[in-house]
Write a protein that holds these residues in place. Structure first.
Motif, short mmCIF file in Angstrom:
data_model
loop_
_atom_site.label_atom_id
_atom_site.label_comp_id
_atom_site.label_asym_id
_atom_site.label_seq_id
_atom_site.Cartn_x
_atom_site.Cartn_y
_atom_site.Cartn_z
N GLU A 147 0.82 -1.20 -0.05
CA GLU A 147 -0.07 -0.01 0.17
C GLU A 147 0.81 1.39 -0.05
O GLU A 147 0.50 2.32 -0.45
CB GLU A 147 -0.88 -0.03 1.34
CG GLU A 147 -2.18 -0.84 0.81
CD GLU A 147 -3.58 -0.38 1.80
OE1 GLU A 147 -3.35 0.80 2.34
OE2 GLU A 147 -4.43 -1.21 2.10
N GLU A 148 2.00 1.12 0.68
CA GLU A 148 2.62 2.49 0.86
C GLU A 148 3.32 2.61 -0.78
O GLU A 148 3.75 3.71 -1.12
CB GLU A 148 3.96 2.19 1.49
CG GLU A 148 3.52 2.43 3.21
CD GLU A 148 4.55 2.15 4.06
OE1 GLU A 148 5.96 2.48 3.85
OE2 GLU A 148 4.52 2.04 5.33
N LEU A 149 3.58 1.53 -1.58
CA LEU A 149 3.88 2.14 -2.86
C LEU A 149 3.12 2.72 -3.44
O LEU A 149 3.05 3.19 -4.58
CB LEU A 149 4.09 0.45 -3.63
CG LEU A 149 5.61 0.06 -3.33
CD1 LEU A 149 5.87 -1.51 -3.45
CD2 LEU A 149 6.79 0.79 -4.08
N ILE A 150 1.61 2.56 -3.29
CA ILE A 150 0.68 3.45 -3.76
C ILE A 150 0.68 4.88 -3.53
O ILE A 150 0.84 5.57 -4.41
CB ILE A 150 -0.83 2.67 -3.34
CG1 ILE A 150 -1.10 1.37 -3.77
CG2 ILE A 150 -2.02 3.77 -4.11
CD1 ILE A 150 -2.44 0.79 -3.46
N GLN A 151 1.28 5.16 -2.38
CA GLN A 151 1.49 6.47 -2.18
C GLN A 151 2.54 6.94 -2.80
O GLN A 151 2.63 8.24 -3.37
CB GLN A 151 1.87 6.51 -0.57
CG GLN A 151 1.89 7.98 -0.05
CD GLN A 151 0.51 8.84 -0.10
OE1 GLN A 151 -0.42 8.52 0.48
NE2 GLN A 151 0.40 9.75 -0.89
N ALA A 152 3.48 6.15 -3.17
CA ALA A 152 4.60 6.53 -4.10
C ALA A 152 4.23 6.69 -5.43
O ALA A 152 4.90 7.52 -6.03
CB ALA A 152 5.72 5.35 -3.94
N TYR A 153 3.23 5.86 -5.83
CA TYR A 153 2.74 6.25 -7.24
C TYR A 153 2.06 7.44 -7.27
O TYR A 153 2.04 8.34 -8.11
CB TYR A 153 1.68 5.04 -7.59
CG TYR A 153 0.75 5.20 -8.50
CD1 TYR A 153 1.00 5.27 -10.01
CD2 TYR A 153 -0.67 5.55 -8.02
CE1 TYR A 153 0.19 5.47 -10.69
CE2 TYR A 153 -1.70 5.58 -9.17
CZ TYR A 153 -1.43 5.79 -10.41
OH TYR A 153 -2.45 5.89 -11.37
#
Lengths: 222, 222
Positions: free
Chosen positions: B56-62
């Motif tokens: 999910e933290e990668l979505i924030q990065a996205y």
């Protein structure tokens, strides 16, 4: 298994829905299993699955229930009032009233509704009947009012009002104020604005904007 | 494990993000594991988790990546144009341009963003910096334009335009037309309408509506 039929069948279905919605409110959506719903409703798990193939199908039943409750809650104001603004205010307040008891787990439902490929998304083909039923309220709101606007704009207004109500639902899902007070405030404060903008659609200058808006809606409708 | 630092650390982080986004596009979000991301990025699983506690933290990065891409894509039109409508059109087209490559799995992301309790929801406290960064584009859009409107309305306009852009994103998530053509159409058809309504906010009759709108926004802000 004998196929349930007639009044008995309807009754069993209703008991399962009522039980499911109560457990969703009490325990949350994720924590409630079909097994628990069946047990509390006093039916076999097989019987519960006969009516609802999955827990997600119970959400559709919840939508239907909510829509029925909304239709009923709108009757008084739609039968009594002719002026557009109080009709709109009454319909939207009734909408929030019927949703408030489910606020705690609205976010859980909302997650399913938000997925474009989900049959529960309000713009999906599967949601067609529910959407038409929701739209019918806004159609009656407009048609039974004394609103004087251009016929083409009048035709599109129910769908615009439905979209506006969806915006309010979206705000409500995120509203953490006590008793959803901010959502009620949003309704009370925006209805007079919407009323004025709709009335202004007759004025020169604004008339062409309203016509252009009708064209846009027809072009981009999903 | 030695703590990654400085340029090397930034570089590793960027490689993980790029790899993750590529795998999300190619395989879908659900099917992509942190293990697969680490392997493709040429780092250990422990190292990948050092940078991102969860998928999910990668979505924030996205989101951050998307925002940076949008900022860059807006530069040309914001530096060149002074008129409000072409600035708005350019900013929104750039927004759709940067999102289009991710359309296939936008629904998956959207599910997370839609949950009110999720830090990924654009109205959450955690999304504050991303939201401020997104708002800054609309602030620059308004402030660098030759738009003549009341100061109080001008102050709220960036947030209104951002909400309007969120409506376009919502439409885009559900848009199944080839190349998201309908979303581009929605942008092209609604920008002139928004432009006219904003300009009309100076006219008598409409001016009080604009003032009332400013009051409503301030009262119901989350």
């Amino acid at each position: 298994m004998t196929e349930p039929r007639g009044g008995r069948s309807e009754q069993t279905r209703a008991v399962i829905v009522d039980t499911a919605l109560r457990l969703f409110r009490e325990r949350g959506y994720e924590a409630t299993t079909m097994r628990a719903i069946a047990k509390e409703a006093g039916v076999s798990v097989g019987n519960a699955y006969y009516y609802f193939g999955s827990k997600e199908e119970l959400i559709q039943a919840y939508y239907d229930e909510l829509q029925e409750a909304h239709n009923a809650a709108c009757r008084a104001v739609l039968d009594r009032e002719r002026a557009f603004a109080p009709r709109l205010l009454g319909v939207l307040r009734a909408r929030v009233d019927t949703m408030v008891p489910y606020h705690q787990f609205a976010g859980k439902f909302f997650k399913f509704a938000a997925e474009p490929t989900s049959p529960l998304n309000p713009f999906s083909a599967e949601s067609g009947p529910a959407r038409q039923s929701a739209l019918a309220v806004y159609r009656e709101l407009v048609e039974g009012s004394d609103l004087k606007i251009e016929p083409e704009f009048r035709k599109e207004l129910p769908e615009l009002l439905w979209l506006y109500s969806m915006g309010i639902v979206l705000y409500w899902v995120h509203d953490s104020s006590p008793g959803c007070a901010k959502t009620y405030l949003l309704v009370e404060r925006t209805v007079p604005l919407v009323d004025r903008m709709v009335s202004m659609s007759r004025l020169p200058g604004f008339r062409s904007v309203a016509r252009e808006l009708v064209g846009v809606i027809r072009d981009v409708r999903a």
